[in-house]
Design a protein around this motif. Sequence first.
Motif, PDB file in Angstrom:
ATOM      1  N   GLU A  46      10.786  37.623  23.667  1.00  0.00           N
ATOM      2  CA  GLU A  46      10.894  36.619  23.723  1.00  0.00           C
ATOM      3  C   GLU A  46      10.605  35.213  23.897  1.00  0.00           C
ATOM      4  O   GLU A  46      11.700  34.111  23.226  1.00  0.00           O
ATOM      5  CB  GLU A  46      10.957  36.109  25.756  1.00  0.00           C
ATOM      6  N   ASN A  47       9.690  35.316  22.492  1.00  0.00           N
ATOM      7  CA  ASN A  47       9.024  34.221  22.279  1.00  0.00           C
ATOM      8  C   ASN A  47       9.181  34.450  19.906  1.00  0.00           C
ATOM      9  O   ASN A  47       8.494  34.889  20.072  1.00  0.00           O
ATOM     10  CB  ASN A  47       7.463  34.104  22.202  1.00  0.00           C
ATOM     11  N   TRP A  48      10.337  34.374  20.472  1.00  0.00           N
ATOM     12  CA  TRP A  48      10.908  33.697  18.603  1.00  0.00           C
ATOM     13  C   TRP A  48      12.276  32.833  18.374  1.00  0.00           C
ATOM     14  O   TRP A  48      12.080  32.834  19.447  1.00  0.00           O
ATOM     15  CB  TRP A  48      11.916  35.620  18.477  1.00  0.00           C
ATOM     16  N   ALA A  49      12.262  32.869  17.771  1.00  0.00           N
ATOM     17  CA  ALA A  49      12.818  31.458  16.702  1.00  0.00           C
ATOM     18  C   ALA A  49      13.246  32.502  14.825  1.00  0.00           C
ATOM     19  O   ALA A  49      13.330  33.260  15.010  1.00  0.00           O
ATOM     20  CB  ALA A  49      12.561  30.319  16.504  1.00  0.00           C
ATOM     21  N   ALA A  50      14.418  31.169  14.651  1.00  0.00           N
ATOM     22  CA  ALA A  50      15.095  31.511  13.455  1.00  0.00           C
ATOM     23  C   ALA A  50      14.784  30.289  12.419  1.00  0.00           C
ATOM     24  O   ALA A  50      15.628  29.640  13.466  1.00  0.00           O
ATOM     25  CB  ALA A  50      16.776  32.589  13.422  1.00  0.00           C
ATOM     26  N   CYS A  51      15.180  30.752  11.444  1.00  0.00           N
ATOM     27  CA  CYS A  51      15.206  29.400  10.350  1.00  0.00           C
ATOM     28  C   CYS A  51      17.117  29.624  10.440  1.00  0.00           C
ATOM     29  O   CYS A  51      17.785  30.118  10.058  1.00  0.00           O
ATOM     30  CB  CYS A  51      14.921  30.197   9.059  1.00  0.00           C
ATOM     31  N   ARG A  52      17.061  27.827  10.458  1.00  0.00           N
ATOM     32  CA  ARG A  52      18.414  27.832  11.082  1.00  0.00           C
ATOM     33  C   ARG A  52      19.173  27.717   9.724  1.00  0.00           C
ATOM     34  O   ARG A  52      20.370  28.014   9.934  1.00  0.00           O
ATOM     35  CB  ARG A  52      18.122  26.141  12.051  1.00  0.00           C
TER      36      ARG A  52
END
Length: 80
Positions: free
Chosen positions: A40-46
């Motif tokens: 759940e704890n993820w993100a991506a470089c736009r």
Amino acid sequence: MVNNLWLIKRPADFPEADMLDTDDMIILIQDAVLRVPTIENWAACREDALARNVKIPEDKLLEYKDIIDIIEKANKVIVW
């Protein structure tokens, strides 16, 4: 606060789920944006997602300045 920040560069290089603590975070950069993790704890470089025409939910996209802020605040940064 992020304990361990995992910067993932390639889609095949995700750490095993048992390597992650609940306060760890994964940020996908470069080609890693091609594969979404199951945690759940993820993100991506736009910018990387846009360059590769990958559709990622808006709430998971971070600008470079946001990524730098997280790097500065994390206890440990792991580039994988």
